[in-house]
Motif scaffolding. Structure first.
Motif, PDB file in Angstrom:
ATOM      1  N   TYR A  32       0.812  -1.222   0.000  1.00 17.14           N
ATOM      2  CA  TYR A  32       0.000   0.000   0.000  1.00 17.14           C
ATOM      3  C   TYR A  32       0.841   1.266   0.000  1.00 17.14           C
ATOM      4  O   TYR A  32       0.500   2.250  -0.677  1.00 17.14           O
ATOM      5  N   GLN A  33       1.936   1.263   0.753  1.00 16.09           N
ATOM      6  CA  GLN A  33       2.730   2.483   0.897  1.00 16.09           C
ATOM      7  C   GLN A  33       3.337   2.961  -0.418  1.00 16.09           C
ATOM      8  O   GLN A  33       3.723   4.123  -0.549  1.00 16.09           O
ATOM      9  N   ASP A  34       3.388   2.061  -1.412  1.00 14.88           N
ATOM     10  CA  ASP A  34       3.988   2.429  -2.705  1.00 14.88           C
ATOM     11  C   ASP A  34       2.943   2.783  -3.771  1.00 14.88           C
ATOM     12  O   ASP A  34       3.310   3.113  -4.906  1.00 14.88           O
ATOM     13  N   LEU A  35       1.671   2.708  -3.426  1.00 19.05           N
ATOM     14  CA  LEU A  35       0.619   2.965  -4.412  1.00 19.05           C
ATOM     15  C   LEU A  35       0.395   4.461  -4.601  1.00 19.05           C
ATOM     16  O   LEU A  35       0.421   5.238  -3.633  1.00 19.05           O
ATOM     17  N   ASN A  36       0.152   4.881  -5.854  1.00 16.39           N
ATOM     18  CA  ASN A  36      -0.236   6.263  -6.086  1.00 16.39           C
ATOM     19  C   ASN A  36      -1.724   6.420  -5.776  1.00 16.39           C
ATOM     20  O   ASN A  36      -2.389   5.450  -5.390  1.00 16.39           O
ATOM     21  N   VAL A  37      -2.257   7.611  -5.962  1.00 15.56           N
ATOM     22  CA  VAL A  37      -3.645   7.867  -5.584  1.00 15.56           C
ATOM     23  C   VAL A  37      -4.614   6.944  -6.313  1.00 15.56           C
ATOM     24  O   VAL A  37      -5.478   6.307  -5.695  1.00 15.56           O
ATOM     25  N   ASN A  38      -4.486   6.853  -7.626  1.00 14.44           N
ATOM     26  CA  ASN A  38      -5.414   6.024  -8.401  1.00 14.44           C
ATOM     27  C   ASN A  38      -5.331   4.549  -8.007  1.00 14.44           C
ATOM     28  O   ASN A  38      -6.348   3.856  -7.901  1.00 14.44           O
ATOM     29  N   GLN A  39      -4.109   4.065  -7.791  1.00  9.92           N
ATOM     30  CA  GLN A  39      -3.931   2.668  -7.407  1.00  9.92           C
ATOM     31  C   GLN A  39      -4.503   2.407  -6.007  1.00  9.92           C
ATOM     32  O   GLN A  39      -5.132   1.380  -5.765  1.00  9.92           O
ATOM     33  N   ALA A  40      -4.274   3.359  -5.096  1.00  9.12           N
ATOM     34  CA  ALA A  40      -4.787   3.207  -3.731  1.00  9.12           C
ATOM     35  C   ALA A  40      -6.314   3.195  -3.721  1.00  9.12           C
ATOM     36  O   ALA A  40      -6.939   2.378  -3.036  1.00  9.12           O
ATOM     37  N   VAL A  41      -6.914   4.100  -4.495  1.00 10.58           N
ATOM     38  CA  VAL A  41      -8.379   4.157  -4.567  1.00 10.58           C
ATOM     39  C   VAL A  41      -8.938   2.854  -5.117  1.00 10.58           C
ATOM     40  O   VAL A  41      -9.913   2.300  -4.597  1.00 10.58           O
ATOM     41  N   LEU A  99      -7.645   3.698   6.315  1.00 10.29           N
ATOM     42  CA  LEU A  99      -7.938   5.117   6.481  1.00 10.29           C
ATOM     43  C   LEU A  99      -7.077   5.720   7.587  1.00 10.29           C
ATOM     44  O   LEU A  99      -6.514   6.814   7.425  1.00 10.29           O
ATOM     45  N   ALA A 100      -6.950   5.013   8.712  1.00  7.61           N
ATOM     46  CA  ALA A 100      -6.124   5.524   9.813  1.00  7.61           C
ATOM     47  C   ALA A 100      -4.664   5.654   9.369  1.00  7.61           C
ATOM     48  O   ALA A 100      -3.995   6.653   9.679  1.00  7.61           O
ATOM     49  N   GLU A 151      -3.550   6.037   6.252  1.00  8.13           N
ATOM     50  CA  GLU A 151      -3.467   7.120   5.262  1.00  8.13           C
ATOM     51  C   GLU A 151      -3.467   8.481   5.945  1.00  8.13           C
ATOM     52  O   GLU A 151      -2.660   9.360   5.623  1.00  8.13           O
ATOM     53  N   GLU A 152      -4.366   8.674   6.900  1.00 11.39           N
ATOM     54  CA  GLU A 152      -4.451   9.966   7.596  1.00 11.39           C
ATOM     55  C   GLU A 152      -3.196  10.241   8.415  1.00 11.39           C
ATOM     56  O   GLU A 152      -2.800  11.405   8.571  1.00 11.39           O
ATOM     57  N   ALA A 153      -2.569   9.195   8.928  1.00 12.34           N
ATOM     58  CA  ALA A 153      -1.379   9.384   9.757  1.00 12.34           C
ATOM     59  C   ALA A 153      -0.106   9.592   8.926  1.00 12.34           C
ATOM     60  O   ALA A 153       0.890  10.088   9.454  1.00 12.34           O
ATOM     61  N   HIS A 154      -0.165   9.268   7.638  1.00 11.87           N
ATOM     62  CA  HIS A 154       1.036   9.360   6.807  1.00 11.87           C
ATOM     63  C   HIS A 154       0.868  10.359   5.652  1.00 11.87           C
ATOM     64  O   HIS A 154       1.124  11.535   5.815  1.00 11.87           O
ATOM     65  N   LYS A 155       0.388   9.909   4.506  1.00 11.92           N
ATOM     66  CA  LYS A 155       0.300  10.802   3.350  1.00 11.92           C
ATOM     67  C   LYS A 155      -0.911  11.727   3.391  1.00 11.92           C
ATOM     68  O   LYS A 155      -0.872  12.845   2.875  1.00 11.92           O
ATOM     69  N   ASN A 156      -2.010  11.250   3.945  1.00 12.57           N
ATOM     70  CA  ASN A 156      -3.234  12.062   4.095  1.00 12.57           C
ATOM     71  C   ASN A 156      -3.663  12.701   2.771  1.00 12.57           C
ATOM     72  O   ASN A 156      -3.933  13.900   2.692  1.00 12.57           O
ATOM     73  N   ARG A 157      -3.785  11.879   1.743  1.00  7.20           N
ATOM     74  CA  ARG A 157      -4.198  12.367   0.423  1.00  7.20           C
ATOM     75  C   ARG A 157      -5.726  12.465   0.379  1.00  7.20           C
ATOM     76  O   ARG A 157      -6.421  11.451   0.609  1.00  7.20           O
ATOM     77  N   PRO A 158      -6.271  13.662   0.098  1.00  6.06           N
ATOM     78  CA  PRO A 158      -7.724  13.855   0.153  1.00  6.06           C
ATOM     79  C   PRO A 158      -8.510  12.853  -0.685  1.00  6.06           C
ATOM     80  O   PRO A 158      -9.541  12.339  -0.242  1.00  6.06           O
ATOM     81  N   VAL A 186      -7.757   9.810  -1.550  1.00  6.06           N
ATOM     82  CA  VAL A 186      -7.714   8.472  -0.954  1.00  6.06           C
ATOM     83  C   VAL A 186      -8.583   8.414   0.297  1.00  6.06           C
ATOM     84  O   VAL A 186      -9.327   7.451   0.516  1.00  6.06           O
ATOM     85  N   VAL A 187      -8.500   9.463   1.126  1.00  8.59           N
ATOM     86  CA  VAL A 187      -9.326   9.524   2.339  1.00  8.59           C
ATOM     87  C   VAL A 187     -10.809   9.479   1.979  1.00  8.59           C
ATOM     88  O   VAL A 187     -11.600   8.749   2.587  1.00  8.59           O
ATOM     89  N   SER A 188     -11.194  10.256   0.965  1.00  7.89           N
ATOM     90  CA  SER A 188     -12.597  10.277   0.540  1.00  7.89           C
ATOM     91  C   SER A 188     -13.026   8.922  -0.002  1.00  7.89           C
ATOM     92  O   SER A 188     -14.148   8.469   0.254  1.00  7.89           O
ATOM     93  N   ALA A 189     -12.147   8.258  -0.747  1.00  6.78           N
ATOM     94  CA  ALA A 189     -12.474   6.943  -1.293  1.00  6.78           C
ATOM     95  C   ALA A 189     -12.676   5.926  -0.173  1.00  6.78           C
ATOM     96  O   ALA A 189     -13.591   5.093  -0.226  1.00  6.78           O
ATOM     97  N   ALA A 190     -11.829   5.999   0.852  1.00  6.98           N
ATOM     98  CA  ALA A 190     -11.971   5.084   1.984  1.00  6.98           C
ATOM     99  C   ALA A 190     -13.273   5.340   2.730  1.00  6.98           C
ATOM    100  O   ALA A 190     -13.980   4.410   3.137  1.00  6.98           O
ATOM    101  N   GLN A 191     -13.595   6.625   2.904  1.00  4.89           N
ATOM    102  CA  GLN A 191     -14.855   6.975   3.567  1.00  4.89           C
ATOM    103  C   GLN A 191     -16.049   6.446   2.774  1.00  4.89           C
ATOM    104  O   GLN A 191     -16.989   5.877   3.346  1.00  4.89           O
TER     105      GLN A 191
END
Length: 319
Positions: free
Chosen positions: A263-272, A288-289, A291-298, A300-305
């Protein structure tokens, strides 16, 4: 007995005043939004409610009713009182209050449709149908948020600090004191809502120097990981599981412990895309936890939500 027109006018006035309260509550909820997407959604909800209030007011005028200039005043006052009272309420009780308001608006809208049909007032009937659609959607959304809260998140709304403390106190009163994975999960949520001394020290460390703050955080995370390993090696599996859940909730798992490989190597599209493949709410919560604690990409966070909400809707039968 009142005529249909009189009853219709009375119900329109009532729903106008309740809608003004709904607007103010939506505005207070914006500050509790977990993500920017939810914040925008709540802002749009408030704007839509204002438009509905204006439409109801216009219909009241068409029926010869008195302009409702005092309605917004009561709406602001009612929402202010509700917001103040909520600070002493557990979070779920505050949401149940919101849900009760939406159910009342929905039921009154259905009644208005029946009255408008009887009165042969197509304009009022169309307005009622619009209200029914809007409040049905809001009831579904709030039901989902409550289910997210019950299943451990990630919730669309965050507790205020006082709600977190209140909720924790209620749980201590109503359930036996026992440490479990679920208990640690809840405790971690409270910790995030009411920053403890350690996080305060980290914040001060960040102001003094980013390197010092990162060192403190790394030491804390390593200590928790070591504690989990030791307790598991000693056969205390329940304690180890509780520590693991606490680390997961805080977003401090190691990359190889995540439910998405690499997961840590995935870009936004791959993570979503990977998040959309998850089928357990707990796994989404872990990602989600992290992501928020590390890259916090909006994005990705929205996709997880969104994925968590979809899973929860399936659980409670709303999908």
């Amino acid at each position: 007995m009142s005529t249909p027109n009189t009853a219709l006018l009375a119900q329109l006035r009532a729903i106008r005043d309740l809608t003004n309260t709904e607007i103010r509550i939506a505005e207070t909820r914006i500050g509790q939004a977990r993500t920017e997407a939810v914040r925008r959604e709540l802002g749009q909800n408030a704007a839509n409610a204002r438009a509905r209030a204006q439409a109801v007011e216009a219909t009241v005028r068409d029926l010869g009713g008195v302009p409702g200039w005092i309605g917004p005043l009561f709406g602001r006052a009612g929402a202010a009182v509700k917001a103040l009272g909520e600070q002493a309420q557990p979070f779920d009780e505050a949401l149940l209050g919101d849900l009760a308001l939406e159910h009342q608006l929905l039921d009154r809208a259905r009644y208005i449709k029946a009255l408008a049909t009887t009165d042969r007032n197509p304009h009022a009937a169309a307005l009622a149908e619009r209200l029914i659609t809007a409040h049905t959607a809001t009831v579904e959304w709030l039901t989902t948020v409550l289910a997210e809260e019950a299943l451990g998140g990630p919730a669309a709304l965050r507790r205020t600090p006082l709600q977190a403390v209140s909720g924790a106190a209620m749980r201590l009163v109503n359930i036996p004191v026992s440490w479990s994975a679920r208990g640690i999960d809840r405790a971690a949520d409270t910790v995030r809502s009411v920053p403890p001394t350690v996080n305060a020290l980290l914040a001060r460390g960040a102001r003094a120097g980013d390197v010092a703050a990162k060192t403190l955080a790394a030491s804390r995370d390593a200590a928790l990981a070591s504690a989990e390993q030791v307790t598991r090696r000693e056969g205390a599996d329940s304690t180890a599981s509780a520590l693991h859940s606490g680390r997961a909730a805080a977003g401090i798992l190691e990359p190889d412990e995540l439910p998405i490989k690499g997961y840590q190597d995935l870009n936004v599209n791959q993570a979503v895309a990977a998040i959309k493949e998850l089928d357990e709410s707990e796994n989404v919560r872990v990602i989600l936890a992290y992501e928020e604690a590390h890259k916090n990409r909006p994005g990705v966070v929205s996709a997880a939500q969104a994925r968590a909400a979809a899973i929860i809707k399936e659980v409670i039968g709303l999908s």
